[in-house]
Scaffold this motif. Sequence first.
Motif, short mmCIF file in Angstrom:
data_model
loop_
_atom_site.label_atom_id
_atom_site.label_comp_id
_atom_site.label_asym_id
_atom_site.label_seq_id
_atom_site.Cartn_x
_atom_site.Cartn_y
_atom_site.Cartn_z
N ILE A 323 0.86 -1.17 0.00
CA ILE A 323 0.00 0.00 0.00
C ILE A 323 0.90 1.22 0.00
O ILE A 323 1.63 1.48 0.96
CB ILE A 323 -0.93 0.01 1.23
CG1 ILE A 323 -1.80 -1.25 1.24
CG2 ILE A 323 -1.79 1.27 1.23
CD1 ILE A 323 -2.71 -1.40 0.04
N ALA A 324 0.87 2.00 -1.09
CA ALA A 324 1.74 3.16 -1.20
C ALA A 324 1.12 4.16 -2.17
O ALA A 324 0.31 3.80 -3.04
CB ALA A 324 3.13 2.75 -1.70
N VAL A 325 1.52 5.41 -2.00
CA VAL A 325 1.02 6.48 -2.86
C VAL A 325 2.19 7.39 -3.22
O VAL A 325 3.13 7.54 -2.44
CB VAL A 325 -0.12 7.26 -2.15
CG1 VAL A 325 0.42 8.02 -0.94
CG2 VAL A 325 -0.85 8.18 -3.10
N ALA A 326 2.13 7.98 -4.40
CA ALA A 326 3.23 8.81 -4.90
C ALA A 326 3.05 10.27 -4.51
O ALA A 326 1.93 10.78 -4.40
CB ALA A 326 3.33 8.69 -6.41
N VAL A 327 4.17 10.94 -4.30
CA VAL A 327 4.24 12.39 -4.23
C VAL A 327 5.21 12.82 -5.33
O VAL A 327 6.35 12.35 -5.38
CB VAL A 327 4.73 12.88 -2.85
CG1 VAL A 327 4.89 14.40 -2.85
CG2 VAL A 327 3.77 12.45 -1.76
N ASN A 328 4.74 13.68 -6.23
CA ASN A 328 5.50 13.99 -7.43
C ASN A 328 6.07 15.40 -7.41
O ASN A 328 5.58 16.29 -6.70
CB ASN A 328 4.60 13.82 -8.67
CG ASN A 328 4.05 12.42 -8.79
OD1 ASN A 328 4.72 11.45 -8.44
ND2 ASN A 328 2.82 12.30 -9.28
N GLN A 342 -2.70 5.41 1.32
CA GLN A 342 -3.60 4.94 0.28
C GLN A 342 -4.10 6.05 -0.62
O GLN A 342 -4.14 5.92 -1.84
CB GLN A 342 -4.77 4.24 0.96
CG GLN A 342 -5.78 3.59 0.04
CD GLN A 342 -6.92 3.02 0.84
OE1 GLN A 342 -7.41 3.66 1.77
NE2 GLN A 342 -7.35 1.83 0.50
N GLN A 343 -4.48 7.18 0.00
CA GLN A 343 -5.06 8.29 -0.75
C GLN A 343 -4.73 9.59 -0.03
O GLN A 343 -5.00 9.73 1.16
CB GLN A 343 -6.58 8.11 -0.87
CG GLN A 343 -7.28 9.16 -1.69
CD GLN A 343 -8.78 8.93 -1.72
OE1 GLN A 343 -9.26 7.92 -1.20
NE2 GLN A 343 -9.52 9.86 -2.31
N CYS A 358 -4.42 2.31 5.07
CA CYS A 358 -5.07 1.01 5.11
C CYS A 358 -4.44 0.11 6.15
O CYS A 358 -3.23 0.10 6.32
CB CYS A 358 -4.95 0.37 3.73
SG CYS A 358 -5.97 -1.07 3.50
N ASP A 359 -5.27 -0.62 6.84
CA ASP A 359 -4.80 -1.63 7.78
C ASP A 359 -4.14 -2.76 6.99
O ASP A 359 -4.81 -3.46 6.23
CB ASP A 359 -5.99 -2.17 8.58
CG ASP A 359 -5.59 -3.25 9.56
OD1 ASP A 359 -4.40 -3.60 9.61
OD2 ASP A 359 -6.48 -3.74 10.27
#
Length: 407
Positions: A323-328, A342-343, A358-359
């Motif tokens: 579970i990962a999200v990008a920072v651009n 997650q978001q 997320c758990d």
Amino acid sequence: MNVDELVRDALRETAADAVSVPAGFTDRVLAARRRRRTRRIAVTAGVTAAMVAIAVAVPLLDDGDEIRPASRMNSSYIIGHPDQSPPKDLIAAGDSVLAAFYVTETVKQDNGDTLRTPTYGLLDQKTGKYEKTKKWAFLDVAPGSRTAAVLEQELPAKRIGLLDLITGKVDRWIPVDHGVGGVAFSPDGRKLVATTYAKNPDRNYVDHPMKVNGKRQPGPFASRTGFSVVDVASGKSDWHEVSPPEDEFGFSSMKSRDDFEWSHDGSLLFAGLSSEPFRQYYDLNGDETGVPVGEKHVGYPEAGLSPNGKLVAGDFAGSGREIAVAVNDAKTGKRAYKLPAQQLLAWADDKRLIAWGCDPEKCSGTGEFRNQLLLVTIGTNKVVPLSGFRKASDNYPGRWNPIFSTR
């Protein structure tokens, strides 16, 4: 040293030595000069252990009779309640505050239509608690979180209310010439964009049916007509007609609710598109314009640009069970960081974001996630829970959705 400074110093000393507040702590600090209550905030993160500093829930009295907003208390601290979902008490981090949240339920109408009806948990700045209300069909909270713009049932509304979040009363009503279905404050809080509709964007119509799993049921009707830019101080507004967007085949691609929002600097407006570039920008006269240079790589994530404009919230970046999200990078659009979330929902400051997380034991990459509000730090990936895991409750029958503003 004044009372405010005395309390702040005492809180810092106590936070450095322990994470619990002794009974009667504030009364001892104030020596009966002011009556206060304190609340203990202690959080242990699932990925990284982190302690959340102490928060005072009851607002101070400034000079005179004005009550200091609860969200301004201990503005340098993280205020979280990982045992609460939906939240009952103030949640804030950095410059961002959870100003409200909402759930929606679909209610069948007498004529066969269905209406998506919101229930809000709206921050009471006097008590620091979220108060349930079904009174408003739509609301947005101004920067500073002292005022909310509210619309009455049923949409489209003929007036916009300015609700004081300390007194809980509407200070003023602003009449509008065209029915309004959504409102949004400009980044400086001086203007509102009021999206206008011919029909209620939250109603599905029995005479405009759609098929779901082979069955006919009431369907949405796209009726956006344009927008009004409203000067909050004077109440004056200018309405501009805006034609609906079209897809590559020449058909309208507008959804039933398709509200206008402000650009990062407040100089332009935009509405969503179903395909790239995903946003259509307009000047304040309703004319189409190009994408601002600084927002070229802004996409769907709610957090958008960082306060300094150098980074932009990216999409989900996990793989497999990760579970990962990008920072651009805002200039290039290339990934600069990957965060364990997650978001991305809002920026607390230039280095920290509030996100849904997320758990790990419940996430499988499909279906409904069991998630909670997290504060995530860029560079260290430090994670601090801000709320409990999202769920419905007796008072809020549905998964709650946050509305953030500035403190």
